[in-house]
Design a protein around this motif. Sequence first.
Motif, PDB file in Angstrom:
ATOM      1  N   ARG A  55      28.527 -27.692  84.773  1.00 25.05           N
ATOM      2  CA  ARG A  55      27.137 -27.968  85.138  1.00 25.05           C
ATOM      3  C   ARG A  55      26.178 -27.536  84.025  1.00 25.05           C
ATOM      4  N   GLN A  56      26.475 -26.418  83.396  1.00 27.59           N
ATOM      5  CA  GLN A  56      25.623 -25.950  82.300  1.00 27.59           C
ATOM      6  C   GLN A  56      25.657 -26.924  81.131  1.00 27.59           C
ATOM      7  N   MET A  57      26.835 -27.430  80.809  1.00 27.94           N
ATOM      8  CA  MET A  57      26.961 -28.395  79.723  1.00 27.94           C
ATOM      9  C   MET A  57      26.221 -29.684  80.055  1.00 27.94           C
ATOM     10  N   ALA A  58      26.372 -30.159  81.291  1.00 22.78           N
ATOM     11  CA  ALA A  58      25.685 -31.387  81.710  1.00 22.78           C
ATOM     12  C   ALA A  58      24.174 -31.212  81.646  1.00 22.78           C
ATOM     13  N   SER A  59      23.666 -30.060  82.059  1.00 20.42           N
ATOM     14  CA  SER A  59      22.227 -29.805  82.029  1.00 20.42           C
ATOM     15  C   SER A  59      21.692 -29.855  80.605  1.00 20.42           C
ATOM     16  N   GLY A  60      22.491 -29.361  79.647  1.00 26.60           N
ATOM     17  CA  GLY A  60      22.050 -29.365  78.260  1.00 26.60           C
ATOM     18  C   GLY A  60      22.083 -30.733  77.610  1.00 26.60           C
ATOM     19  N   LEU A  61      22.891 -31.646  78.150  1.00 25.24           N
ATOM     20  CA  LEU A  61      23.035 -32.972  77.537  1.00 25.24           C
ATOM     21  C   LEU A  61      22.123 -34.025  78.163  1.00 25.24           C
ATOM     22  N   LEU A  62      21.797 -33.877  79.419  1.00 22.93           N
ATOM     23  CA  LEU A  62      20.980 -34.879  80.105  1.00 22.93           C
ATOM     24  C   LEU A  62      19.509 -34.721  79.735  1.00 22.93           C
ATOM     25  N   PRO A  63      18.813 -35.830  79.434  1.00 23.11           N
ATOM     26  CA  PRO A  63      17.380 -35.730  79.124  1.00 23.11           C
ATOM     27  C   PRO A  63      16.544 -35.323  80.329  1.00 23.11           C
ATOM     28  N   ASN A  80      36.401 -31.853  82.226  1.00 23.99           N
ATOM     29  CA  ASN A  80      36.707 -32.458  80.919  1.00 23.99           C
ATOM     30  C   ASN A  80      35.417 -32.555  80.107  1.00 23.99           C
ATOM     31  N   PRO A  81      35.264 -31.781  79.027  1.00 25.30           N
ATOM     32  CA  PRO A  81      34.011 -31.801  78.270  1.00 25.30           C
ATOM     33  C   PRO A  81      33.711 -33.148  77.620  1.00 25.30           C
ATOM     34  N   LEU A  82      34.754 -33.865  77.166  1.00 26.56           N
ATOM     35  CA  LEU A  82      34.531 -35.180  76.576  1.00 26.56           C
ATOM     36  C   LEU A  82      33.988 -36.147  77.616  1.00 26.56           C
ATOM     37  N   PHE A  83      34.511 -36.069  78.832  1.00 23.62           N
ATOM     38  CA  PHE A  83      34.022 -36.910  79.922  1.00 23.62           C
ATOM     39  C   PHE A  83      32.547 -36.612  80.188  1.00 23.62           C
ATOM     40  N   ILE A  84      32.187 -35.344  80.189  1.00 24.80           N
ATOM     41  CA  ILE A  84      30.796 -34.963  80.426  1.00 24.80           C
ATOM     42  C   ILE A  84      29.892 -35.532  79.332  1.00 24.80           C
ATOM     43  N   ALA A  88      27.156 -38.326  80.214  1.00 22.74           N
ATOM     44  CA  ALA A  88      25.763 -37.967  79.971  1.00 22.74           C
ATOM     45  C   ALA A  88      25.103 -38.986  79.049  1.00 22.74           C
ATOM     46  N   SER A  89      25.813 -39.424  77.999  1.00 27.37           N
ATOM     47  CA  SER A  89      25.273 -40.450  77.103  1.00 27.37           C
ATOM     48  C   SER A  89      25.061 -41.763  77.840  1.00 27.37           C
ATOM     49  N   SER A  90      26.016 -42.119  78.712  1.00 30.29           N
ATOM     50  CA  SER A  90      25.909 -43.353  79.481  1.00 30.29           C
ATOM     51  C   SER A  90      24.711 -43.313  80.424  1.00 30.29           C
ATOM     52  N   LEU A  91      24.467 -42.179  81.059  1.00 31.72           N
ATOM     53  CA  LEU A  91      23.308 -42.027  81.939  1.00 31.72           C
ATOM     54  C   LEU A  91      22.015 -42.078  81.140  1.00 31.72           C
ATOM     55  N   ALA A  92      22.002 -41.430  79.974  1.00 33.00           N
ATOM     56  CA  ALA A  92      20.793 -41.403  79.154  1.00 33.00           C
ATOM     57  C   ALA A  92      20.441 -42.788  78.619  1.00 33.00           C
ATOM     58  N   GLU A  93      21.467 -43.591  78.296  1.00 34.97           N
ATOM     59  CA  GLU A  93      21.237 -44.933  77.761  1.00 34.97           C
ATOM     60  C   GLU A  93      20.966 -45.951  78.859  1.00 34.97           C
ATOM     61  N   GLY A  94      21.173 -45.568  80.113  1.00 32.00           N
ATOM     62  CA  GLY A  94      20.967 -46.498  81.216  1.00 32.00           C
ATOM     63  C   GLY A  94      22.155 -47.380  81.492  1.00 32.00           C
ATOM     64  N   THR A  95      23.276 -47.146  80.805  1.00 31.05           N
ATOM     65  CA  THR A  95      24.488 -47.935  81.049  1.00 31.05           C
ATOM     66  C   THR A  95      25.046 -47.665  82.439  1.00 31.05           C
ATOM     67  N   THR A 104      34.689 -42.711  87.357  1.00 25.95           N
ATOM     68  CA  THR A 104      35.645 -41.602  87.278  1.00 25.95           C
ATOM     69  C   THR A 104      36.650 -41.792  86.140  1.00 25.95           C
ATOM     70  N   SER A 105      36.506 -42.840  85.355  1.00 25.87           N
ATOM     71  CA  SER A 105      37.413 -43.117  84.248  1.00 25.87           C
ATOM     72  C   SER A 105      36.666 -42.976  82.926  1.00 25.87           C
ATOM     73  N   LEU A 106      37.188 -42.131  82.033  1.00 27.80           N
ATOM     74  CA  LEU A 106      36.577 -41.957  80.728  1.00 27.80           C
ATOM     75  C   LEU A 106      36.574 -43.273  79.953  1.00 27.80           C
ATOM     76  N   LYS A 107      37.683 -43.998  79.997  1.00 24.15           N
ATOM     77  CA  LYS A 107      37.758 -45.266  79.279  1.00 24.15           C
ATOM     78  C   LYS A 107      36.758 -46.274  79.842  1.00 24.15           C
ATOM     79  N   GLY A 108      36.559 -46.240  81.172  1.00 24.79           N
ATOM     80  CA  GLY A 108      35.588 -47.141  81.775  1.00 24.79           C
ATOM     81  C   GLY A 108      34.179 -46.851  81.302  1.00 24.79           C
TER      82      GLY A 108
END
Length: 306
Positions: A55-63, A80-84, A88-95, A104-108
């Motif tokens: 949660r701390q990592m997600a808070s730092g990455l989300l705008p 999984n930190p890579l998943f986070i 987070a990038s996908s949420l920030a970009e609006g994807t 729930t899939s990193l590849k997705g």
Amino acid sequence: LLDLLEFLGGRVREVPALFVATARPELFDHRPGWGGGLPTYSALTLDCLSDGDARQMASGLLPDPAPEVVERLGEAAGGNPLFIEELASSLAEGTTDRTQALPTSLKGIIAARIDALPERERRVVLDASVVGKVFWRGALEALGGAEGLDDALDRLEARDFLRRLPSFHVEGDAEFMFRHIALPEVAYSTIPRSTRRQRHAIVAQLVQDTMGDRQVDAAAVIAHHWQEAGEHERAVPYLLEAAQHAGRGWAKWEAAALYAQALELVPEDDVALRRRVRMQRAVAQQAVWHVALGDVDRSSAPEQRG
């Protein structure tokens, strides 16, 4: 590289030095004894992030780290930190729509981010995935043309798809690296097989022409691209050259693996070449065991040709 680290770890004693290597657990399926014989060897197991750390990592990455989104992201990532990072990038970009169920899939997630890119940037990502995790501008220009290339690279760097490297293997050409290996793997999987082959052939020919007299240093790379292009006859000489180069440097594990790879590509009716490659592989495998048993001191041994 594994042989080099093991060699240095066992020989460097008079100066303060720290060698760090990261690997997935699958490494020990192929090299079960790697590192275990070194007197100062230590292995650290990295576990998943705790819920609080996630949660701390997600808070730092989300705008806009709304508590409910942070909570859902942490749950979906499973530590999984890579998943986070990617989610987070996908949420920030609006994807990814934060009001809907999170993927729930990193590849997705990565595939959705790539699909959402503008056409020129998406083409650069796909072309770069053919070259590899590390790639250079000249290869991208050969694959997709120069128009809009530099702007696309700048935008992809800003989106954290790739990073510009301070050094380069091809003199005078800018070099880049994907931020993590999952990006090129997902991008590459979306390219039709026939298109992959065409692009691998272009890259193989480009590396041959670019490296000139230094082709031995890139023999394994050239072989890989000719093999993926379906040009097995052109791949075999470079595989053998790469194996011999590895053997001379006492990377006998790598040499044996390259000889085995070459043997798979040599036609069954080429009896003489298959016999020669099998003998070279056997010599490399025998050297592996001698080194592992401590029968050979690589620092004083004469140069080998196998």
